[in-house]
Structure formats: C-alpha cells, structure tokens
Design a protein around this motif. Structure first.
Motif, PDB file in Angstrom:
ATOM      1  N   UNK A  51      13.650  24.035  19.628  1.00 24.41           N
ATOM      2  CA  UNK A  51      13.180  24.748  20.681  1.00 24.41           C
ATOM      3  C   UNK A  51      12.348  24.146  21.712  1.00 24.41           C
ATOM      4  N   UNK A  52      11.416  23.387  21.278  1.00 24.10           N
ATOM      5  CA  UNK A  52      10.569  22.646  22.208  1.00 24.10           C
ATOM      6  C   UNK A  52      11.430  21.679  23.035  1.00 24.10           C
ATOM      7  N   UNK A  53      12.118  21.136  22.395  1.00 22.77           N
ATOM      8  CA  UNK A  53      13.067  20.181  23.170  1.00 22.77           C
ATOM      9  C   UNK A  53      13.936  20.923  24.124  1.00 22.77           C
ATOM     10  N   UNK A  54      14.276  22.126  23.845  1.00 26.06           N
ATOM     11  CA  UNK A  54      15.171  23.118  24.790  1.00 26.06           C
ATOM     12  C   UNK A  54      14.396  23.376  26.081  1.00 26.06           C
ATOM     13  N   UNK A  55      12.972  23.445  25.826  1.00 27.91           N
ATOM     14  CA  UNK A  55      12.140  23.803  26.946  1.00 27.91           C
ATOM     15  C   UNK A  55      12.339  22.645  27.839  1.00 27.91           C
ATOM     16  N   UNK A  56      12.266  21.398  27.148  1.00 23.23           N
ATOM     17  CA  UNK A  56      12.189  20.126  28.163  1.00 23.23           C
ATOM     18  C   UNK A  56      13.548  20.013  28.829  1.00 23.23           C
ATOM     19  N   UNK A  57      14.598  20.313  28.204  1.00 18.47           N
ATOM     20  CA  UNK A  57      15.965  20.297  28.719  1.00 18.47           C
ATOM     21  C   UNK A  57      15.989  21.210  29.939  1.00 18.47           C
ATOM     22  N   UNK A  58      15.509  22.567  29.768  1.00 15.44           N
ATOM     23  CA  UNK A  58      15.461  23.579  30.834  1.00 15.44           C
ATOM     24  C   UNK A  58      14.825  23.107  31.890  1.00 15.44           C
ATOM     25  N   UNK A  59      13.487  22.359  31.896  1.00 17.19           N
ATOM     26  CA  UNK A  59      12.754  21.939  32.936  1.00 17.19           C
ATOM     27  C   UNK A  59      13.489  20.906  33.681  1.00 17.19           C
ATOM     28  N   UNK A  60      14.304  20.163  32.707  1.00 15.98           N
ATOM     29  CA  UNK A  60      15.064  18.947  33.620  1.00 15.98           C
ATOM     30  C   UNK A  60      16.065  19.537  34.320  1.00 15.98           C
ATOM     31  N   UNK A  61      16.594  20.442  33.889  1.00 17.27           N
ATOM     32  CA  UNK A  61      17.614  21.193  34.763  1.00 17.27           C
ATOM     33  C   UNK A  61      17.332  21.856  36.098  1.00 17.27           C
ATOM     34  N   UNK A  62      15.922  21.945  36.310  1.00 14.40           N
ATOM     35  CA  UNK A  62      15.431  22.484  37.727  1.00 14.40           C
ATOM     36  C   UNK A  62      14.322  21.401  38.110  1.00 14.40           C
ATOM     37  N   UNK A  63      14.038  20.218  37.608  1.00 15.14           N
ATOM     38  CA  UNK A  63      13.063  19.563  38.095  1.00 15.14           C
ATOM     39  C   UNK A  63      13.170  18.998  39.569  1.00 15.14           C
ATOM     40  N   UNK A  64      14.630  18.710  39.894  1.00 13.25           N
ATOM     41  CA  UNK A  64      14.864  17.892  41.001  1.00 13.25           C
ATOM     42  C   UNK A  64      14.332  18.826  42.150  1.00 13.25           C
ATOM     43  N   UNK A  92      24.340   9.946  23.366  1.00 15.33           N
ATOM     44  CA  UNK A  92      23.976   9.271  22.318  1.00 15.33           C
ATOM     45  C   UNK A  92      22.453   8.994  22.131  1.00 15.33           C
ATOM     46  N   UNK A  93      21.760   8.667  23.120  1.00 19.11           N
ATOM     47  CA  UNK A  93      20.233   8.581  23.226  1.00 19.11           C
ATOM     48  C   UNK A  93      19.459   9.784  22.697  1.00 19.11           C
ATOM     49  N   UNK A  94      20.234  10.869  22.518  1.00 17.33           N
ATOM     50  CA  UNK A  94      19.581  12.302  22.200  1.00 17.33           C
ATOM     51  C   UNK A  94      19.516  12.003  20.603  1.00 17.33           C
ATOM     52  N   UNK A  95      19.837  11.285  19.975  1.00 15.33           N
ATOM     53  CA  UNK A  95      19.681  10.868  18.576  1.00 15.33           C
ATOM     54  C   UNK A  95      18.275  10.230  18.372  1.00 15.33           C
ATOM     55  N   UNK A  96      17.556   9.717  19.637  1.00 17.42           N
ATOM     56  CA  UNK A  96      16.565   9.125  19.387  1.00 17.42           C
ATOM     57  C   UNK A  96      15.241  10.193  19.879  1.00 17.42           C
ATOM     58  N   UNK A 104      10.549  12.860  23.962  1.00 17.19           N
ATOM     59  CA  UNK A 104      10.552  14.072  24.682  1.00 17.19           C
ATOM     60  C   UNK A 104      10.947  13.887  25.984  1.00 17.19           C
ATOM     61  N   UNK A 105      10.781  12.920  26.670  1.00 13.70           N
ATOM     62  CA  UNK A 105      11.240  12.393  27.985  1.00 13.70           C
ATOM     63  C   UNK A 105      12.734  12.319  28.018  1.00 13.70           C
ATOM     64  N   UNK A 106      13.334  11.758  26.896  1.00  9.19           N
ATOM     65  CA  UNK A 106      14.771  11.822  26.726  1.00  9.19           C
ATOM     66  C   UNK A 106      15.253  13.295  26.827  1.00  9.19           C
ATOM     67  N   UNK A 107      14.870  14.150  26.163  1.00  3.36           N
ATOM     68  CA  UNK A 107      15.128  15.521  26.321  1.00  3.36           C
ATOM     69  C   UNK A 107      15.286  16.037  27.660  1.00  3.36           C
ATOM     70  N   UNK A 108      14.019  15.662  28.323  1.00  3.93           N
ATOM     71  CA  UNK A 108      14.085  16.316  29.868  1.00  3.93           C
ATOM     72  C   UNK A 108      15.001  15.570  30.714  1.00  3.93           C
ATOM     73  N   UNK A 109      15.221  14.323  30.499  1.00  2.00           N
ATOM     74  CA  UNK A 109      16.240  13.627  31.197  1.00  2.00           C
ATOM     75  C   UNK A 109      17.753  14.342  30.925  1.00  2.00           C
ATOM     76  N   UNK A 110      18.016  14.743  29.873  1.00  4.78           N
ATOM     77  CA  UNK A 110      19.210  15.322  29.438  1.00  4.78           C
ATOM     78  C   UNK A 110      19.444  16.507  30.124  1.00  4.78           C
TER      79      UNK A 110
END
Length: 147
Positions: A51-64, A92-96, A104-110
């Motif tokens: 769920x913490x990683x999901x927060x990063x993913x959501x931030x990444x969706x709106x970061x631009x 596949x980078x998400x496996x890291x 954490x940055x990988x989940x944001x970039x995703x």
C-alpha cells in the motif's frame, strides 16, 4: 497485541514511501519474540509495504503536472532518465521494488510511466512478499542454529 500488528503495518507502509524508514527490524523483533503469528506478521508487513508503494504509484501518476514548479524535487533531466530506464527494462524492474534506495523511486516511476495497476500490484506484491518471507526464514533459521 493489536498495537504491535498496527505498528508493523505503519512501519511497512512508511518504509515503502519515499520516507527513510525501516520495517525489517520491526518484523524480525516481533517474529523473534515468539508472541505473534508468523503468517499474520508476513501478511501485515506485505500489505503495508504494498500500500505504501501504491501511494508512490499514485504520486507518479500526477507528478508531471508539478514538474515546472521551482520547488519540484526532480529535474526534467532526472525524470527523463528515469523514464528511459523504465522504458528499456519495463515492468520487470518492479521485481526490484524491495531493494533499499532504488525500490521506492521505481514504484514512483511506474506511476509516471502509466504502468497498469493490476500488473504493478502483482509484481510489487510478489517482490515484497518474497523479501519478507526470506527475511523471516533467515531470522528463524539463525535463532534455531545451536550455538
């Protein structure tokens, strides 16, 4: 007892965001105390971390939309470089995502790269669950080794 599980969840959740927190010590401490259910500890730690990683993913969706602002912490060059790496290696980078510092940055970039949520959750959950499982197995094995 409930507070310990809640503390583990919060530590795991916070550790998966861009905050500099650790959840491994909390998990191992609770595990080695012998007072808590192994599977419940692993499930709670994994859920909180995902769920913490999901927060990063959501931030990444709106970061631009904030990219041009002076306070924005990532330069256009850095964001383009991250996009390039993600485009090259893909989902596949998400496996890291479990790896300290880079996970954490990988989940944001995703999120920035519009990774589909179902695939994001599948890969991140797999990575985080395997990490916590391995940590628990190593911790328990170390305690059970006769000295």
């Amino acid at each position: 007892m409930v507070m310990a599980y809640l503390g583990l969840f919060l530590a795991a959740f916070g550790a998966a965001t861009l905050l500099p927190l650790q959840s491994e010590a909390v998990l191992v401490g609770l595990l080695l105390s012998g007072h808590y259910n192994l599977w419940l500890l692993l499930g709670i730690a994994t859920l909180g971390n995902v769920l913490g990683s999901l927060v990063n993913w959501l931030l990444g969706r709106s970061v631009e939309r904030f990219q041009g602002r002076r306070w924005f912490p990532v330069s256009t060059r850095q964001l383009d470089k991250a996009r390039s790496h993600y485009a090259r290696w893909g989902h596949w980078t998400l496996l890291l995502s479990w790896v300290p510092i880079i996970g954490d940055p990988l989940t944001l970039v995703a999120g920035v790269m519009r990774e589909p949520l179902w695939r994001f959750l599948l890969l991140v959950t797999l990575a985080k669950a395997l990490r916590y499982g391995a940590l628990a197995a190593i911790s328990l094995q170390w305690v059970l080794i006769p000295r």
